[in-house]
Scaffold this motif. Structure first.
Motif, PDB file in Angstrom:
ATOM      1  N   LEU A 154       0.837  -1.192   0.000  1.00 17.76           N
ATOM      2  CA  LEU A 154       0.000   0.000   0.000  1.00 17.76           C
ATOM      3  C   LEU A 154       0.878   1.251   0.000  1.00 17.76           C
ATOM      4  N   ASP A 155       0.302   2.363  -0.443  1.00 18.01           N
ATOM      5  CA  ASP A 155       1.003   3.643  -0.378  1.00 18.01           C
ATOM      6  C   ASP A 155       0.877   4.199   1.032  1.00 18.01           C
ATOM      7  N   VAL A 156       2.007   4.548   1.645  1.00 19.52           N
ATOM      8  CA  VAL A 156       2.025   4.988   3.045  1.00 19.52           C
ATOM      9  C   VAL A 156       2.708   6.350   3.144  1.00 19.52           C
ATOM     10  N   THR A 157       2.036   7.289   3.815  1.00 22.30           N
ATOM     11  CA  THR A 157       2.596   8.630   4.031  1.00 22.30           C
ATOM     12  C   THR A 157       2.587   8.937   5.520  1.00 22.30           C
ATOM     13  N   PRO A 158       3.750   9.211   6.151  1.00 27.72           N
ATOM     14  CA  PRO A 158       3.762   9.592   7.570  1.00 27.72           C
ATOM     15  C   PRO A 158       3.048  10.931   7.766  1.00 27.72           C
ATOM     16  N   LEU A 159       2.258  11.029   8.818  1.00 29.44           N
ATOM     17  CA  LEU A 159       1.564  12.271   9.120  1.00 29.44           C
ATOM     18  C   LEU A 159       2.136  12.969  10.344  1.00 29.44           C
ATOM     19  N   MET A 160       2.179  12.278  11.480  1.00 30.22           N
ATOM     20  CA  MET A 160       2.661  12.907  12.715  1.00 30.22           C
ATOM     21  C   MET A 160       2.966  11.835  13.749  1.00 30.22           C
ATOM     22  N   ALA A 161       3.865  12.179  14.672  1.00 32.75           N
ATOM     23  CA  ALA A 161       4.169  11.314  15.806  1.00 32.75           C
ATOM     24  C   ALA A 161       3.702  12.026  17.060  1.00 32.75           C
ATOM     25  N   PRO A 162       2.637  11.545  17.700  1.00 33.93           N
ATOM     26  CA  PRO A 162       2.097  12.248  18.856  1.00 33.93           C
ATOM     27  C   PRO A 162       3.059  12.230  20.035  1.00 33.93           C
ATOM     28  N   VAL A 163       3.014  13.279  20.828  1.00 31.43           N
ATOM     29  CA  VAL A 163       3.807  13.382  22.045  1.00 31.43           C
ATOM     30  C   VAL A 163       2.967  12.897  23.219  1.00 31.43           C
ATOM     31  N   LEU A 164       3.498  11.979  24.008  1.00 35.93           N
ATOM     32  CA  LEU A 164       2.774  11.412  25.142  1.00 35.93           C
ATOM     33  C   LEU A 164       3.072  12.201  26.418  1.00 35.93           C
ATOM     34  N   VAL A 165       2.014  12.463  27.188  1.00 37.25           N
ATOM     35  CA  VAL A 165       2.172  13.140  28.485  1.00 37.25           C
ATOM     36  C   VAL A 165       1.390  12.361  29.536  1.00 37.25           C
ATOM     37  N   PRO A 166       1.890  12.315  30.782  1.00 37.07           N
ATOM     38  CA  PRO A 166       1.150  11.644  31.861  1.00 37.07           C
ATOM     39  C   PRO A 166       0.087  12.578  32.445  1.00 37.07           C
ATOM     40  N   VAL A 167      -1.134  12.057  32.573  1.00 39.32           N
ATOM     41  CA  VAL A 167      -2.238  12.856  33.101  1.00 39.32           C
ATOM     42  C   VAL A 167      -2.975  12.064  34.174  1.00 39.32           C
ATOM     43  N   ALA A 168      -3.688  12.806  35.023  1.00 38.59           N
ATOM     44  CA  ALA A 168      -4.495  12.176  36.075  1.00 38.59           C
ATOM     45  C   ALA A 168      -5.573  13.150  36.504  1.00 38.59           C
ATOM     46  N   SER A 169      -6.565  12.642  37.217  1.00 41.64           N
ATOM     47  CA  SER A 169      -7.598  13.516  37.751  1.00 41.64           C
ATOM     48  C   SER A 169      -7.062  14.264  38.970  1.00 41.64           C
ATOM     49  N   PRO A 170      -7.503  15.509  39.195  1.00 43.17           N
ATOM     50  CA  PRO A 170      -7.057  16.249  40.382  1.00 43.17           C
ATOM     51  C   PRO A 170      -7.351  15.504  41.680  1.00 43.17           C
ATOM     52  N   GLU A 246      -8.493  19.304  25.776  1.00 41.05           N
ATOM     53  CA  GLU A 246      -9.798  19.801  26.241  1.00 41.05           C
ATOM     54  C   GLU A 246     -10.018  19.485  27.716  1.00 41.05           C
ATOM     55  N   GLU A 247      -9.681  18.259  28.137  1.00 36.29           N
ATOM     56  CA  GLU A 247      -9.873  17.853  29.530  1.00 36.29           C
ATOM     57  C   GLU A 247      -8.946  18.634  30.468  1.00 36.29           C
ATOM     58  N   ILE A 248      -7.731  18.889  30.024  1.00 29.33           N
ATOM     59  CA  ILE A 248      -6.796  19.660  30.844  1.00 29.33           C
ATOM     60  C   ILE A 248      -7.267  21.102  30.979  1.00 29.33           C
ATOM     61  N   ALA A 249      -7.713  21.682  29.874  1.00 30.40           N
ATOM     62  CA  ALA A 249      -8.197  23.061  29.901  1.00 30.40           C
ATOM     63  C   ALA A 249      -9.414  23.217  30.805  1.00 30.40           C
ATOM     64  N   ALA A 250     -10.257  22.172  30.847  1.00 24.98           N
ATOM     65  CA  ALA A 250     -11.473  22.219  31.670  1.00 24.98           C
ATOM     66  C   ALA A 250     -11.209  21.849  33.122  1.00 24.98           C
ATOM     67  N   GLY A 251      -9.985  21.412  33.449  1.00 23.15           N
ATOM     68  CA  GLY A 251      -9.663  21.048  34.818  1.00 23.15           C
ATOM     69  C   GLY A 251     -10.063  19.643  35.203  1.00 23.15           C
ATOM     70  N   ARG A 252     -10.507  18.842  34.237  1.00 19.86           N
ATOM     71  CA  ARG A 252     -10.893  17.464  34.546  1.00 19.86           C
ATOM     72  C   ARG A 252      -9.676  16.557  34.643  1.00 19.86           C
ATOM     73  N   LEU A 253      -8.597  16.966  33.998  1.00 17.29           N
ATOM     74  CA  LEU A 253      -7.327  16.253  34.067  1.00 17.29           C
ATOM     75  C   LEU A 253      -6.202  17.247  34.324  1.00 17.29           C
ATOM     76  N   VAL A 254      -5.115  16.736  34.873  1.00 19.67           N
ATOM     77  CA  VAL A 254      -3.918  17.538  35.127  1.00 19.67           C
ATOM     78  C   VAL A 254      -2.723  16.806  34.521  1.00 19.67           C
ATOM     79  N   GLN A 255      -1.863  17.546  33.814  1.00 15.98           N
ATOM     80  CA  GLN A 255      -0.613  16.952  33.367  1.00 15.98           C
ATOM     81  C   GLN A 255       0.306  16.877  34.574  1.00 15.98           C
TER      82      GLN A 255
END
Length: 294
Positions: A154-170, A246-255
């Motif tokens: 198949l034809d394959v094109t790389p798009l992006m490599a996401p950056v992982l961050v640890p998150v948890a509820s406050p 979105e969850e971090i901005a809303a305060g539902r999660l914290v990095q």
């Protein structure tokens, strides 16, 4: 009715009755007046009834002709409308995009409005599923997949490599000891993706020695499920930064730590060989590549 006269003859009758002239009907139908006269004659012979009569000012409907002219006119109007609808469908270009639900909801769908503004004639149908698709047989034009980029044939094109961050509820952080170092994550329940690879890789990348606790904890097939579990206070989740914004901005999660790390997997655009020759597929490929770059 099996004895229905030819549509060409019925159309000629409708046009002559509408315009009152064989010559005018011929112009509307893009044929000769002789051809219209012939069709009218064939129709009247077939039905055994006079439909039109010649008079000084042109042609007029007989009583029999007038009784059916409006019905036939409406029927041809409906046929014309149906053909116009088919032409519209034919001219409309549709793309079927397959991807996982988390990527569709957090990244692709919010950006599709910009694609539609640029290409209003191209319609996009997004099929969100974690199930692998067979591009050679399934009705899918482009697959956006998270993996190692190994898609033979198949034809394959790389798009992006996401950056992982640890998150948890406050709430979870408030009930446990302070997190100041990657090794401190091992004092919490860890929430994993389906292959349980990211936490061990992230911890080792930040200098944490091998520990059995790296593999403990619940696992989830989809990143959105992982985020929901973290929101519910079930443990620490290691997720793509984009997904949790979105969850971090809303305060539902914290990095919990400022230690981003590239994921082992990346996102790739996959298509059948030669599919980019279709203008609508080429347009989408160019657009999404630009979006991923920014």
């Amino acid at each position: 009715m099996t004895n229905t006269p030819p549509l060409k003859a019925l159309r000629a009758f409708v046009e002559v009755g509408r315009r009152g002239s064989i010559k005018a009907a011929a112009v509307a139908l893009h044929v000769t007046p002789g051809a219209v006269s012939q069709q009218i004659g064939l129709l009247e012979d077939r039905l055994g009834v006079r439909l039109l009569e010649r008079e000084r000012q042109g042609m007029r409907l007989t009583e029999a002709g007038a009784s059916v002219h409006a019905l036939l006119g409406n029927a041809f109007s409906q046929i014309d409308s149906a053909m116009d609808a088919l032409e519209t469908i034919k001219s409309r270009q549709t793309l079927v995009i397959s991807t996982v639900a988390s990527f569709a909801a957090s990244w692709l769908v919010p950006r599709l409005g910009r694609f539609k503004q640029r290409y209003p004639h191209i319609e996009v149908r997004v099929e969100a599923s974690s199930t692998l698709v067979d591009l050679r047989h399934d009705r899918v034009d482009i697959a956006l997949r998270h993996g190692l980029g190994d898609y033979p044939g198949l034809d394959v094109t790389p798009l992006m490599a996401p950056v992982l961050v640890p998150v948890a509820s406050p709430g979870l952080l408030a009930s446990h000891q302070t997190l100041s170092d990657p090794a401190d994550c091992l004092h919490y329940p860890l929430l994993h993706d389906s292959d349980r690879a990211d936490w061990p890789l992230w911890l080792r990348a930040h200098g944490v020695n091998e520990d059995a606790r790296m593999q403990r904890g619940n696992a989830f097939e989809d990143d959105f499920l992982l985020i929901r579990a973290a929101e519910a206070g079930q443990g620490l989740a290691l997720v793509p930064e984009t997904y949790a914004q979105e969850e971090i901005a809303a305060g539902r999660l914290v990095q919990v730590l400022d230690r981003p790390w590239p994921a082992r997997f990346a996102y790739y655009m996959v298509s059948r060989p030669g599919a980019s020759q279709r203008p609508e597929i080429r347009a989408f490929m160019d657009w999404i590549t630009q979006e991923a770059a920014t």
